[in-house]
Design a protein around this motif. Structure first.
Motif, PDB file in Angstrom:
ATOM      1  N   ILE A   6       0.838  -1.205   0.000  1.00 51.25           N
ATOM      2  CA  ILE A   6       0.000   0.000   0.000  1.00 51.25           C
ATOM      3  C   ILE A   6       0.866   1.247   0.000  1.00 51.25           C
ATOM      4  O   ILE A   6       0.530   2.269   0.611  1.00 51.25           O
ATOM      5  CB  ILE A   6      -1.015   0.007   1.175  1.00 51.25           C
ATOM      6  N   CYS A   7       1.990   1.145  -0.722  1.00 51.46           N
ATOM      7  CA  CYS A   7       2.905   2.280  -0.933  1.00 51.46           C
ATOM      8  C   CYS A   7       2.125   3.528  -1.344  1.00 51.46           C
ATOM      9  O   CYS A   7       1.212   3.467  -2.158  1.00 51.46           O
ATOM     10  CB  CYS A   7       3.880   1.894  -2.049  1.00 51.46           C
ATOM     11  N   GLN A   8       2.524   4.662  -0.765  1.00 52.64           N
ATOM     12  CA  GLN A   8       1.853   5.916  -1.103  1.00 52.64           C
ATOM     13  C   GLN A   8       2.102   6.364  -2.536  1.00 52.64           C
ATOM     14  O   GLN A   8       1.332   7.134  -3.095  1.00 52.64           O
ATOM     15  CB  GLN A   8       2.351   7.038  -0.187  1.00 52.64           C
ATOM     16  N   ASN A   9       3.218   5.926  -3.091  1.00 51.64           N
ATOM     17  CA  ASN A   9       3.598   6.387  -4.424  1.00 51.64           C
ATOM     18  C   ASN A   9       3.621   5.248  -5.430  1.00 51.64           C
ATOM     19  O   ASN A   9       4.354   5.283  -6.404  1.00 51.64           O
ATOM     20  CB  ASN A   9       4.987   7.026  -4.345  1.00 51.64           C
ATOM     21  N   VAL A  10       2.834   4.241  -5.159  1.00 53.47           N
ATOM     22  CA  VAL A  10       2.851   3.051  -5.995  1.00 53.47           C
ATOM     23  C   VAL A  10       2.564   3.408  -7.453  1.00 53.47           C
ATOM     24  O   VAL A  10       1.766   4.298  -7.749  1.00 53.47           O
ATOM     25  CB  VAL A  10       1.809   2.015  -5.491  1.00 53.47           C
ATOM     26  N   GLU A  11       3.252   2.733  -8.353  1.00 52.96           N
ATOM     27  CA  GLU A  11       2.901   2.794  -9.770  1.00 52.96           C
ATOM     28  C   GLU A  11       2.563   1.380 -10.199  1.00 52.96           C
ATOM     29  O   GLU A  11       3.257   0.430  -9.850  1.00 52.96           O
ATOM     30  CB  GLU A  11       4.069   3.330 -10.604  1.00 52.96           C
ATOM     31  N   ILE A  12       1.480   1.272 -10.941  1.00 54.74           N
ATOM     32  CA  ILE A  12       1.006  -0.058 -11.309  1.00 54.74           C
ATOM     33  C   ILE A  12       1.377  -0.344 -12.759  1.00 54.74           C
ATOM     34  O   ILE A  12       1.062   0.447 -13.653  1.00 54.74           O
ATOM     35  CB  ILE A  12      -0.517  -0.170 -11.094  1.00 54.74           C
ATOM     36  N   ILE A  13       2.067  -1.477 -12.948  1.00 52.58           N
ATOM     37  CA  ILE A  13       2.446  -1.904 -14.292  1.00 52.58           C
ATOM     38  C   ILE A  13       1.167  -2.207 -15.056  1.00 52.58           C
ATOM     39  O   ILE A  13       0.332  -2.988 -14.604  1.00 52.58           O
ATOM     40  CB  ILE A  13       3.354  -3.156 -14.205  1.00 52.58           C
ATOM     41  N   GLY A  14       0.988  -1.577 -16.203  1.00 52.23           N
ATOM     42  CA  GLY A  14      -0.221  -1.789 -16.984  1.00 52.23           C
ATOM     43  C   GLY A  14      -1.231  -0.675 -16.767  1.00 52.23           C
ATOM     44  O   GLY A  14      -2.188  -0.539 -17.510  1.00 52.23           O
ATOM     45  N   VAL A  15      -1.022   0.119 -15.729  1.00 53.71           N
ATOM     46  CA  VAL A  15      -1.868   1.291 -15.506  1.00 53.71           C
ATOM     47  C   VAL A  15      -1.000   2.543 -15.646  1.00 53.71           C
ATOM     48  O   VAL A  15      -1.238   3.392 -16.503  1.00 53.71           O
ATOM     49  CB  VAL A  15      -2.538   1.241 -14.116  1.00 53.71           C
ATOM     50  N   ASP A  16       0.022   2.618 -14.812  1.00 50.71           N
ATOM     51  CA  ASP A  16       0.887   3.794 -14.842  1.00 50.71           C
ATOM     52  C   ASP A  16       2.040   3.653 -15.846  1.00 50.71           C
ATOM     53  O   ASP A  16       2.676   4.630 -16.203  1.00 50.71           O
ATOM     54  CB  ASP A  16       1.457   4.058 -13.448  1.00 50.71           C
ATOM     55  N   THR A  17       2.328   2.443 -16.246  1.00 53.68           N
ATOM     56  CA  THR A  17       3.368   2.189 -17.252  1.00 53.68           C
ATOM     57  C   THR A  17       2.817   1.151 -18.231  1.00 53.68           C
ATOM     58  O   THR A  17       1.753   0.589 -17.997  1.00 53.68           O
ATOM     59  CB  THR A  17       4.650   1.586 -16.622  1.00 53.68           C
ATOM     60  N   ASP A  18       3.557   0.897 -19.308  1.00 52.16           N
ATOM     61  CA  ASP A  18       3.159  -0.182 -20.212  1.00 52.16           C
ATOM     62  C   ASP A  18       3.074  -1.488 -19.438  1.00 52.16           C
ATOM     63  O   ASP A  18       3.901  -1.749 -18.552  1.00 52.16           O
ATOM     64  CB  ASP A  18       4.209  -0.343 -21.331  1.00 52.16           C
ATOM     65  N   GLY A  19       2.081  -2.287 -19.802  1.00 53.28           N
ATOM     66  CA  GLY A  19       1.895  -3.557 -19.104  1.00 53.28           C
ATOM     67  C   GLY A  19       2.069  -4.741 -20.035  1.00 53.28           C
ATOM     68  O   GLY A  19       2.738  -4.634 -21.075  1.00 53.28           O
ATOM     69  N   ALA A  20       1.460  -5.852 -19.674  1.00 58.73           N
ATOM     70  CA  ALA A  20       1.742  -7.107 -20.361  1.00 58.73           C
ATOM     71  C   ALA A  20       1.190  -7.176 -21.777  1.00 58.73           C
ATOM     72  O   ALA A  20       1.503  -8.103 -22.524  1.00 58.73           O
ATOM     73  CB  ALA A  20       1.208  -8.281 -19.538  1.00 58.73           C
ATOM     74  N   PHE A  21       0.366  -6.164 -22.195  1.00 58.04           N
ATOM     75  CA  PHE A  21      -0.108  -6.154 -23.575  1.00 58.04           C
ATOM     76  C   PHE A  21       0.869  -5.415 -24.494  1.00 58.04           C
ATOM     77  O   PHE A  21       0.686  -5.398 -25.711  1.00 58.04           O
ATOM     78  CB  PHE A  21      -1.500  -5.520 -23.672  1.00 58.04           C
ATOM     79  N   ALA A  22       1.883  -4.803 -23.931  1.00 56.01           N
ATOM     80  CA  ALA A  22       2.892  -4.110 -24.753  1.00 56.01           C
ATOM     81  C   ALA A  22       3.905  -5.133 -25.285  1.00 56.01           C
ATOM     82  O   ALA A  22       4.015  -6.249 -24.768  1.00 56.01           O
ATOM     83  CB  ALA A  22       3.617  -3.059 -23.919  1.00 56.01           C
ATOM     84  N   GLU A  23       4.629  -4.732 -26.348  1.00 51.43           N
ATOM     85  CA  GLU A  23       5.577  -5.685 -26.935  1.00 51.43           C
ATOM     86  C   GLU A  23       6.754  -5.906 -25.983  1.00 51.43           C
ATOM     87  O   GLU A  23       7.232  -7.028 -25.810  1.00 51.43           O
ATOM     88  CB  GLU A  23       6.051  -5.176 -28.291  1.00 51.43           C
ATOM     89  N   TYR A  24       7.232  -4.804 -25.401  1.00 55.59           N
ATOM     90  CA  TYR A  24       8.310  -4.900 -24.423  1.00 55.59           C
ATOM     91  C   TYR A  24       7.916  -4.112 -23.171  1.00 55.59           C
ATOM     92  O   TYR A  24       7.281  -3.059 -23.287  1.00 55.59           O
ATOM     93  CB  TYR A  24       9.620  -4.290 -24.963  1.00 55.59           C
TER      94      TYR A  24
END
Lengths: 256, 256, 256, 256
Positions: C16-34
């Motif tokens: 429950i990090c205050q500054n969490v970034e979620i892979i696939g929400v805040d960055t490219d996720g598993a649907f990206a090529e890389y």
């Protein structure tokens, strides 16, 4: 210095890291001219906390960790050993609502400081029948919690004698001597919880310390018995040996 | 009056007994001329505790139960509502080492008593931006613990707004109105623990209260705003309605 | 991706990090090529664990985190919602000694999978009186624990109706709709503990998952309803929409 | 038979009552022709539980109490001693999700029963290097939990050697011999929690046992090695002395 990769480090127990290296034991420590410390071992002192407390946060952390390792509010507590950590533990136990604090210590100087730290009862095990006194003051029950900070076989023996059924003994004081226990009588029938306490939790203890100090809940000044200049370093070491000094602060550029 | 036979009673949770009967609700209570009480509901007052505190142990027990329902030492705490139980909670939270206590209350009289109970900050939600102030004082984090003792929808709303991620909200204040929550934002993403607190633990809370009072850790006198003789009973009830009285002690044979 | 520097990260609550970034929400996720992932977010699969389970460890982790967020052994448990996480929770609850597991789900396909996961009772809230059945099967008590994994207002309402006094409700299912509760009746009188559960504990949950899978305590195969080749990706998405697929594994180079 | 009036009885710890009287020690026990038992010591057997299990609920309760005295799901567990309670503990640990169960026992008969109880590894400390094997099987870590049920100094020594840093040792086995420990190395540096376990919790353990048995989670039949008629009582006692019997059920009117 925790490795950050073992099971303990990765589950919030970095203070018992399997690969821990101790500054001053495994690497150069505070007696060296320069030391290298990982960034993650640095804790920024809150500006509201008296600066000289910075030098005693390490043992204060031991005390906070030990006191808060189980329920303490509204409990009767005995602290065996009134070296610096034991003295700090008196202050912490009082600050977090221990109902009664017994300090047990053979050294007269330390007993005097224990009184200044406002222990409710300060007992001399070399002259007083500690168990009888504690049993009397607790209505025959024994104390809820013992914080063992002497690291002496007699103190450890006392811990098991004065704790109540279902109580907690938290062991911090180190001793090289093996100690003999009757497990059935001393631990099992009493339904005790015995904890080994090592270091300070990273970083829960540090947050707790900061919060208590910042809020002014801890007056640690009686434990700082001496303030010396760096040039008087050897005199400070002599003072420690007399048993009349608790914590000695060393000022690099003269005592301010 | 717990039944002693249900799962809850038989596993140390008698305060939420399935078949509980409440003295004064299910049977005649303290306004009756005579009441019959089971022996197991009697708690002998320790002679070291001021006798007039006997009459306020019931609400004090609610406060002790709520404060000690989770970790509290070295924590920041907000108490929403400063009726008698909220006021007691201020004293208890301070006694057991809460680092900072915020009291939130619309009624001016109660805010004044909250100050006498030594809350660190006493806030008026009708005039102050409570959330902003608390965020500022906690470094943008929010408080570790909220004790909800107002039973008002606005206060409950505030509780969820000011608690930090991973914090605790303990709910004691009763309200008949349904309250609307966005479960995702208010509870789940924050990883909160929300507790319903009912009555006092039998008898853990009573031992805790006794220990704290006996040790002189709680000064409850500011909450006792009035002392009246039994014959002035109706005047006392009028005083309560003004909102200017917190606890009124009624003396059968005249105020001593 | 936790920041590693906030209070939560530094006290074992990085999930429950205050500054969490979620892979696939805040960055490219598993649907990206890389995708670029921090080293600290990589968990090496133990060779004893079936390789295809690697792709479902994320939701399995939600289930393990939720089930183990409180006492569960020898308890009666209701799981509201039998999507993939709810289905995993059935397996986990059984593996760690839940005495009885009720699964509650409106979708027929999911109920069938819930039966394969060996829930003791699988109930359809659109046709059955869930509360009556659970009350009957628990001797009128209600369940000890509810794991809410549907994220639907009706399911959340049910959770509060079927939990026993002193029980636990762990909320994982997300809903955007506000939900109305009567705090007095629903939480306070019952002395409930309501928890918001977010993500997976870093890394306690991962150790727990690994241990359970490695020991063969969890058979998750019924949840993997489809295995498709990457080229059939769109067909897989269609299958998901029918509600007849639970977890669909996508193989880059054709199903093996 | 707990007194119901001491601190322990009144705070949910009646199993360590200060004034406990033990049936069969302080009063006539099950070998007497008639015994008087307080109503509160009677536990009604659920009709779904095999009747012959009624006679072994007392030691099963010890096992359930010990296993559930701390976290156990997804943990590696070693049980030292495979007498009846140790054997039951294997079944209970497996039922509540222990990842791996090591049983350590010198007696061949008992090791065979331990295998039937489905311990993952059954070790003979008289011939095998228990510590090395456990370290190898746990990746050099040691076990998370040790349940000490042998009451033999060697077994207690082993417990401290095989537990991991931060682990739990729960002591149930009684021994009259004093045991020597190096507190620093054995407890403190490792940050251990050592618990004395006495009896069964009143009545939490009984609810837990009932729930597990009723749900069919425990197969205890391998521990019942003999069934005899009351008239063969002395033969049964002889069998016990051979060490080849675990639990012997005695039928008053002939074995059914």
């Amino acid at each position: 210095m925790a490795c950050g990769k073992c099971l303990q480090c990765r589950t919030g127990e970095a203070h018992i890291c399997q690969n821990v290296e101790i500054i001053g034991v495994d690497t150069d420590g505070a007696f060296a001219e320069y030391v290298v410390i990982p960034e993650s071992n640095i804790w920024k002192l809150d500006p509201d906390i008296p600066q000289e407390y910075a030098s005693i946060l390490d043992p204060l952390g031991n005390a906070v960790h030990t006191v808060l390792a189980g329920e303490i509010a509204a409990r009767t507590v005995a602290i065996t050993g009134a070296g610096p950590i034991g003295l700090f533990a008196i202050a912490v136990a009082r600050a977090v609502g221990a109902a009664t604090v017994f300090a047990i210590e053979v050294n007269e100087h330390r007993r005097n400081v224990a009184k200044k730290m406002k222990a409710d009862y300060v007992l001399d095990p070399s002259k007083e029948d500690v168990r009888s006194i504690i049993m009397e003051k607790t209505g025959g029950l024994g104390v809820d919690v013992v914080l063992e900070m002497a690291g002496h076989p007699d103190a450890i023996r006392t811990a098991f004698d004065i704790v109540r059924r279902g109580g907690r003994i938290s062991l911090l004081g180190l001793t090289s001597k093996p100690i003999s226990l009757n497990f059935s009588e001393d631990i099992i029938f009493k339904g005790l919880t015995v904890q080994g306490i090592n270091g300070r939790r990273m970083y829960q203890t540090w947050y707790q310390m900061t919060a208590l100090l910042k809020a002014g809940k801890l007056d640690l000044h009686p434990v700082i018995t001496d303030r010396i200049s760096m040039k008087d370093f050897s005199k400070g070491m002599e003072r420690l040996k007399t048993g009349e000094a608790s914590k000695i602060l060393v000022y690099p550029n003269g005592v301010r």
